[in-house]
Design a protein around this motif. Sequence first.
Motif, PDB file in Angstrom:
ATOM      1  N   ARG A   1       7.880  -2.487  -3.538  1.00 61.38           N
ATOM      2  CA  ARG A   1       7.031  -2.157  -4.682  1.00 61.38           C
ATOM      3  C   ARG A   1       6.052  -1.069  -4.269  1.00 61.38           C
ATOM      4  O   ARG A   1       5.633  -0.990  -3.122  1.00 61.38           O
ATOM      5  CB  ARG A   1       6.260  -3.412  -5.091  1.00 61.38           C
ATOM      6  N   LEU A   2       5.726  -0.212  -5.241  1.00 66.69           N
ATOM      7  CA  LEU A   2       4.799   0.884  -4.972  1.00 66.69           C
ATOM      8  C   LEU A   2       3.423   0.579  -5.556  1.00 66.69           C
ATOM      9  O   LEU A   2       3.331   0.098  -6.689  1.00 66.69           O
ATOM     10  CB  LEU A   2       5.314   2.181  -5.595  1.00 66.69           C
ATOM     11  N   LEU A   3       2.417   0.892  -4.787  1.00 70.16           N
ATOM     12  CA  LEU A   3       1.073   0.856  -5.350  1.00 70.16           C
ATOM     13  C   LEU A   3       0.953   1.948  -6.417  1.00 70.16           C
ATOM     14  O   LEU A   3       0.368   1.748  -7.472  1.00 70.16           O
ATOM     15  CB  LEU A   3       0.038   1.086  -4.241  1.00 70.16           C
TER      16      LEU A   3
ATOM     17  N   ASN B   1       0.813  -1.226   0.000  1.00 66.20           N
ATOM     18  CA  ASN B   1       0.000   0.000   0.000  1.00 66.20           C
ATOM     19  C   ASN B   1       0.846   1.275   0.000  1.00 66.20           C
ATOM     20  O   ASN B   1       0.396   2.313   0.447  1.00 66.20           O
ATOM     21  CB  ASN B   1      -0.965   0.000   1.201  1.00 66.20           C
ATOM     22  N   ALA B   2       2.061   1.179  -0.527  1.00 70.39           N
ATOM     23  CA  ALA B   2       2.965   2.334  -0.498  1.00 70.39           C
ATOM     24  C   ALA B   2       2.747   3.238  -1.712  1.00 70.39           C
ATOM     25  O   ALA B   2       2.646   2.773  -2.848  1.00 70.39           O
ATOM     26  CB  ALA B   2       4.412   1.881  -0.446  1.00 70.39           C
TER      27      ALA B   2
ATOM     28  N   THR C   1     -10.994  12.393  -9.145  1.00 64.02           N
ATOM     29  CA  THR C   1     -10.369  11.562 -10.180  1.00 64.02           C
ATOM     30  C   THR C   1      -9.166  10.808  -9.622  1.00 64.02           C
ATOM     31  O   THR C   1      -8.981   9.610  -9.875  1.00 64.02           O
ATOM     32  CB  THR C   1      -9.941  12.434 -11.381  1.00 64.02           C
ATOM     33  N   VAL C   2      -8.347  11.490  -8.852  1.00 59.13           N
ATOM     34  CA  VAL C   2      -7.183  10.836  -8.244  1.00 59.13           C
ATOM     35  C   VAL C   2      -7.648   9.772  -7.254  1.00 59.13           C
ATOM     36  O   VAL C   2      -7.129   8.644  -7.239  1.00 59.13           O
ATOM     37  CB  VAL C   2      -6.269  11.879  -7.544  1.00 59.13           C
ATOM     38  N   ALA C   3      -8.644  10.117  -6.424  1.00 56.98           N
ATOM     39  CA  ALA C   3      -9.144   9.165  -5.418  1.00 56.98           C
ATOM     40  C   ALA C   3      -9.688   7.901  -6.088  1.00 56.98           C
ATOM     41  O   ALA C   3      -9.391   6.776  -5.658  1.00 56.98           O
ATOM     42  CB  ALA C   3     -10.229   9.821  -4.575  1.00 56.98           C
ATOM     43  N   ALA C   4     -10.458   8.099  -7.163  1.00 58.18           N
ATOM     44  CA  ALA C   4     -11.057   6.950  -7.845  1.00 58.18           C
ATOM     45  C   ALA C   4      -9.991   6.066  -8.485  1.00 58.18           C
ATOM     46  O   ALA C   4     -10.058   4.835  -8.429  1.00 58.18           O
ATOM     47  CB  ALA C   4     -12.049   7.439  -8.907  1.00 58.18           C
ATOM     48  N   PHE C   5      -8.981   6.708  -9.063  1.00 59.28           N
ATOM     49  CA  PHE C   5      -7.902   5.937  -9.691  1.00 59.28           C
ATOM     50  C   PHE C   5      -7.167   5.104  -8.640  1.00 59.28           C
ATOM     51  O   PHE C   5      -6.894   3.911  -8.848  1.00 59.28           O
ATOM     52  CB  PHE C   5      -6.933   6.884 -10.398  1.00 59.28           C
ATOM     53  N   LEU C   6      -6.853   5.715  -7.508  1.00 55.41           N
ATOM     54  CA  LEU C   6      -6.111   4.991  -6.472  1.00 55.41           C
ATOM     55  C   LEU C   6      -6.966   3.847  -5.885  1.00 55.41           C
ATOM     56  O   LEU C   6      -6.444   2.776  -5.579  1.00 55.41           O
ATOM     57  CB  LEU C   6      -5.658   5.946  -5.369  1.00 55.41           C
ATOM     58  N   ARG C   7      -8.275   4.102  -5.767  1.00 57.55           N
ATOM     59  CA  ARG C   7      -9.163   3.044  -5.276  1.00 57.55           C
ATOM     60  C   ARG C   7      -9.136   1.869  -6.243  1.00 57.55           C
ATOM     61  O   ARG C   7      -9.023   0.705  -5.852  1.00 57.55           O
ATOM     62  CB  ARG C   7     -10.576   3.616  -5.125  1.00 57.55           C
ATOM     63  N   ARG C   8      -9.190   2.231  -7.514  1.00 60.46           N
ATOM     64  CA  ARG C   8      -9.208   1.188  -8.548  1.00 60.46           C
ATOM     65  C   ARG C   8      -7.924   0.353  -8.551  1.00 60.46           C
ATOM     66  O   ARG C   8      -7.969  -0.879  -8.557  1.00 60.46           O
ATOM     67  CB  ARG C   8      -9.423   1.859  -9.917  1.00 60.46           C
ATOM     68  N   VAL C   9      -6.784   1.028  -8.532  1.00 65.13           N
ATOM     69  CA  VAL C   9      -5.524   0.257  -8.578  1.00 65.13           C
ATOM     70  C   VAL C   9      -5.327  -0.501  -7.275  1.00 65.13           C
ATOM     71  O   VAL C   9      -4.717  -1.573  -7.252  1.00 65.13           O
ATOM     72  CB  VAL C   9      -4.293   1.144  -8.890  1.00 65.13           C
ATOM     73  N   SER C  10      -5.849   0.040  -6.177  1.00 67.67           N
ATOM     74  CA  SER C  10      -5.713  -0.634  -4.901  1.00 67.67           C
ATOM     75  C   SER C  10      -6.540  -1.918  -4.874  1.00 67.67           C
ATOM     76  O   SER C  10      -6.075  -2.985  -4.449  1.00 67.67           O
ATOM     77  CB  SER C  10      -6.173   0.331  -3.789  1.00 67.67           C
ATOM     78  N   VAL C  11      -7.772  -1.839  -5.361  1.00 68.69           N
ATOM     79  CA  VAL C  11      -8.652  -3.012  -5.432  1.00 68.69           C
ATOM     80  C   VAL C  11      -8.061  -4.050  -6.381  1.00 68.69           C
ATOM     81  O   VAL C  11      -8.016  -5.240  -6.080  1.00 68.69           O
ATOM     82  CB  VAL C  11     -10.063  -2.583  -5.874  1.00 68.69           C
ATOM     83  N   ALA C  12      -7.562  -3.567  -7.513  1.00 70.03           N
ATOM     84  CA  ALA C  12      -6.991  -4.491  -8.499  1.00 70.03           C
ATOM     85  C   ALA C  12      -5.769  -5.184  -7.945  1.00 70.03           C
ATOM     86  O   ALA C  12      -5.554  -6.386  -8.180  1.00 70.03           O
ATOM     87  CB  ALA C  12      -6.634  -3.731  -9.783  1.00 70.03           C
ATOM     88  N   ALA C  13      -4.973  -4.456  -7.170  1.00 71.44           N
ATOM     89  CA  ALA C  13      -3.766  -5.053  -6.591  1.00 71.44           C
ATOM     90  C   ALA C  13      -4.150  -6.121  -5.581  1.00 71.44           C
ATOM     91  O   ALA C  13      -3.556  -7.212  -5.544  1.00 71.44           O
ATOM     92  CB  ALA C  13      -2.909  -3.966  -5.937  1.00 71.44           C
ATOM     93  N   ALA C  14      -5.167  -5.841  -4.755  1.00 74.30           N
ATOM     94  CA  ALA C  14      -5.605  -6.821  -3.752  1.00 74.30           C
ATOM     95  C   ALA C  14      -6.153  -8.069  -4.446  1.00 74.30           C
ATOM     96  O   ALA C  14      -5.870  -9.199  -4.052  1.00 74.30           O
ATOM     97  CB  ALA C  14      -6.673  -6.189  -2.859  1.00 74.30           C
TER      98      ALA C  14
ATOM     99  N   ARG D   1      -5.423   4.430   4.524  1.00 68.23           N
ATOM    100  CA  ARG D   1      -5.314   3.213   3.697  1.00 68.23           C
ATOM    101  C   ARG D   1      -3.929   3.043   3.085  1.00 68.23           C
ATOM    102  O   ARG D   1      -3.512   1.922   2.798  1.00 68.23           O
ATOM    103  CB  ARG D   1      -6.355   3.268   2.568  1.00 68.23           C
ATOM    104  N   PHE D   2      -3.236   4.170   2.871  1.00 67.08           N
ATOM    105  CA  PHE D   2      -1.957   4.080   2.156  1.00 67.08           C
ATOM    106  C   PHE D   2      -0.797   4.505   3.046  1.00 67.08           C
ATOM    107  O   PHE D   2      -0.959   5.303   3.969  1.00 67.08           O
ATOM    108  CB  PHE D   2      -1.985   4.975   0.911  1.00 67.08           C
ATOM    109  N   PHE D   3       0.362   3.941   2.730  1.00 67.71           N
ATOM    110  CA  PHE D   3       1.615   4.365   3.352  1.00 67.71           C
ATOM    111  C   PHE D   3       2.284   5.324   2.366  1.00 67.71           C
ATOM    112  O   PHE D   3       2.610   4.933   1.240  1.00 67.71           O
ATOM    113  CB  PHE D   3       2.499   3.150   3.613  1.00 67.71           C
ATOM    114  N   VAL D   4       2.436   6.550   2.789  1.00 66.26           N
ATOM    115  CA  VAL D   4       2.848   7.599   1.866  1.00 66.26           C
ATOM    116  C   VAL D   4       4.274   8.052   2.178  1.00 66.26           C
ATOM    117  O   VAL D   4       4.612   8.298   3.349  1.00 66.26           O
ATOM    118  CB  VAL D   4       1.887   8.803   1.953  1.00 66.26           C
ATOM    119  N   ILE D   5       5.086   8.135   1.153  1.00 64.46           N
ATOM    120  CA  ILE D   5       6.496   8.522   1.304  1.00 64.46           C
ATOM    121  C   ILE D   5       6.747   9.760   0.451  1.00 64.46           C
ATOM    122  O   ILE D   5       6.364   9.808  -0.727  1.00 64.46           O
ATOM    123  CB  ILE D   5       7.434   7.397   0.813  1.00 64.46           C
TER     124      ILE D   5
END
Lengths: 396, 396
Positions: free
Chosen positions: B155-157, B57-58, B373-386, B99-103
Amino acid sequence: MSQRPQSAEESSVGIVETQSVRLFDQDNPLVLASGAVVPEVDVAYETYGTLDETGSNAIFICHALTGDAHAAGRHRSEDHRPGWWDTMIGPGKPIDTDRFFVIADNLIGGCQGTTGPASTNPATGRPYGLDFPLLQIADFVTVHRALLDHLGVRRLLSVIGGSMGGMQALQWALSYPEQVGSAVIIAASSRLNAQNIAFSAVARESIMRDPGFAGGRYLETGTSPDTGLSIARMMAHITYQSGQGMDQKFGRRYQFGEDATRGFGVDFAVESYLDYQGRIFLSRFDALSYLYLTRVMDYFDPFAEEDAAQALAEAGSPCLVLSFDSDWRFDTTHSRAIVRALEQQRVPVSFREIRSPWGHDSFLLTIEDYHATVAAFLRRVSVAAAQGRRDRGGVR
Amino acid sequence: MSQRPQSAEESSVGIVETQSVRLFDQDNPLVLASGAVVPEVDVAYETYGTLDETGSNAIFICHALTGDAHAAGRHRSEDHRPGWWDTMIGPGKPIDTDRFFVIADNLIGGCQGTTGPASTNPATGRPYGLDFPLLQIADFVTVHRALLDHLGVRRLLSVIGGSMGGMQALQWALSYPEQVGSAVIIAASSRLNAQNIAFSAVARESIMRDPGFAGGRYLETGTSPDTGLSIARMMAHITYQSGQGMDQKFGRRYQFGEDATRGFGVDFAVESYLDYQGRIFLSRFDALSYLYLTRVMDYFDPFAEEDAAQALAEAGSPCLVLSFDSDWRFDTTHSRAIVRALEQQRVPVSFREIRSPWGHDSFLLTIEDYHATVAAFLRRVSVAAAQGRRDRGGVR
């Protein structure tokens, strides 16, 4: 315009000379719109063509920020470059010197022969510097009118200018419509926006913060704000061109061969261009004039008074307003605002947005549709003026 | 995003601390893309949120020209302003720290905790100055990756950035797609045009020609190119805003009451704004860093190699490209060029031009459609990654 292609020589006004005249002096000082007084004013000017017997073919050219009285022709045959509007003025050109008597001067506040902040203040014997009074566009018009008196010209067929020159044409037409048969207002503005003001503000700060500026006393200290003035000019040059135009001219091309030299010096061609423009400007322009002439524009707002165009409407002098679609320094919305303000008071006004990729600088360039539009307008007002004279003659 | 309105406190990451780590040293120096070597590199960084058990979740935040590692929260409760992207990063915000670990780190070449040209050159014991090697966007990625290693993140989300930050996100995705689950490239460019290069060139000239710059040795001479750096910043601020946005914010309003003071000092509100921006910048930014970080962008051209996106296409990591319709510093044509280059090699890419009157600066602001738009994209890639992890788990 001429029916056949002409050689550069045929379409040139040829060798010209800048004249100088003292239009205001201690007995007849210049009183500015602000009430401030400039005791002596010398004005540099040039004329091309011949004033006709009825004195009805005179066209006045108003220059922009860094222009001068040398609008057309060459001072010496070996001059590399002609006057700044040689594309527009000459035999067979839109401002046709075979038909019109053309007058161009250098603005008060300028630095190319007309009295400005770098001139000697008679009260102190030293250069004015920042003691020179702030100017308004109306003051430019006052001096232009004094030059007309000196030349014995009572009325103009047209007054024409681009950018700050267009502001003068507009102001002149609004203030003295009986003197102005028509006006051509090109790539101008009647009211700078925040971004316009911002660019000029940064340019002035660049000059005034240069240690060489010495509080405006650099002519006495022997220093000069060359860095500040160069930076101001480089920045301005970006705003005079469109992004598209710069891409066409420079793109990402390197200056020294096919490969990047990679460093902080000039590497891209566009950097070389800006560096050159910044340097050559120093030889022909004064930093104080840059301050005064840019600041004039910031405060210009001729339609602030609601009935500003009433007298012009009554005189019925037609106006032509032109903009260029890629000009983002004074974009078309500025020209439309002028048109709207004039139309609201029923001034006869024509408007054209000219297609050109070359941004604000377009007004200095040969663009067919642009030149044809100016030529046609001048032909029209010239014919109408002759008809008017015949009609009045018939009545008498 | 959160279902209910949140207070500023609830949606903040709270009090944060900038960390520092030496990622490269004499035994393990940083070798740049050019082959040049930086023997010691300290990096300032911050993290927000928690790395989950699967380390999946990085999200890495890449900053723009004048950003730093302090992307969100406050260093002390009394700080007036939070980190530079606090609008975007926090609990319930688009980059949701629940939800995310942010660097976030400060770039090499920068001046806010990471080694740059103002740092001490171990070889001489003096500041690097212009001896610091020229950088490339790829070098930023190298250092970001070393920080990830240090943090134990494989690896980065997602990697996300605006303006020059978007260039880093793009470069990272192109060079190491196996490490980058997705990329968000906002108001960026893969190839500066002549006008972009020109603005930065004038800014650098303003700095380098300032006598206080002293050939880049100002930290030793005790001088400083404050004028040059202020002018550069003022000019940049004009280009970060749209004309329309500046008119909304400042118009022709005077700073000191209803009437003009008329002079060469600050009079219009927009002048006061620029003056302020130019001054406060001096307290937080270094002139040498300004040179190095702007020059990086001029040379960036990741699609110069035809198959640049091939590996990314094979990895199938989705990219989101965003532009703002009033951004004229990196206008939408820049974003479209990135989209086209990625699509040509079948990288899964989404594109959106966001409506906003605030120009290039929009990427730092709260604009509903942008954040959604950013929130939806991150939700999508996060769900897809899981989902991907579950699928792989099922196979094992």
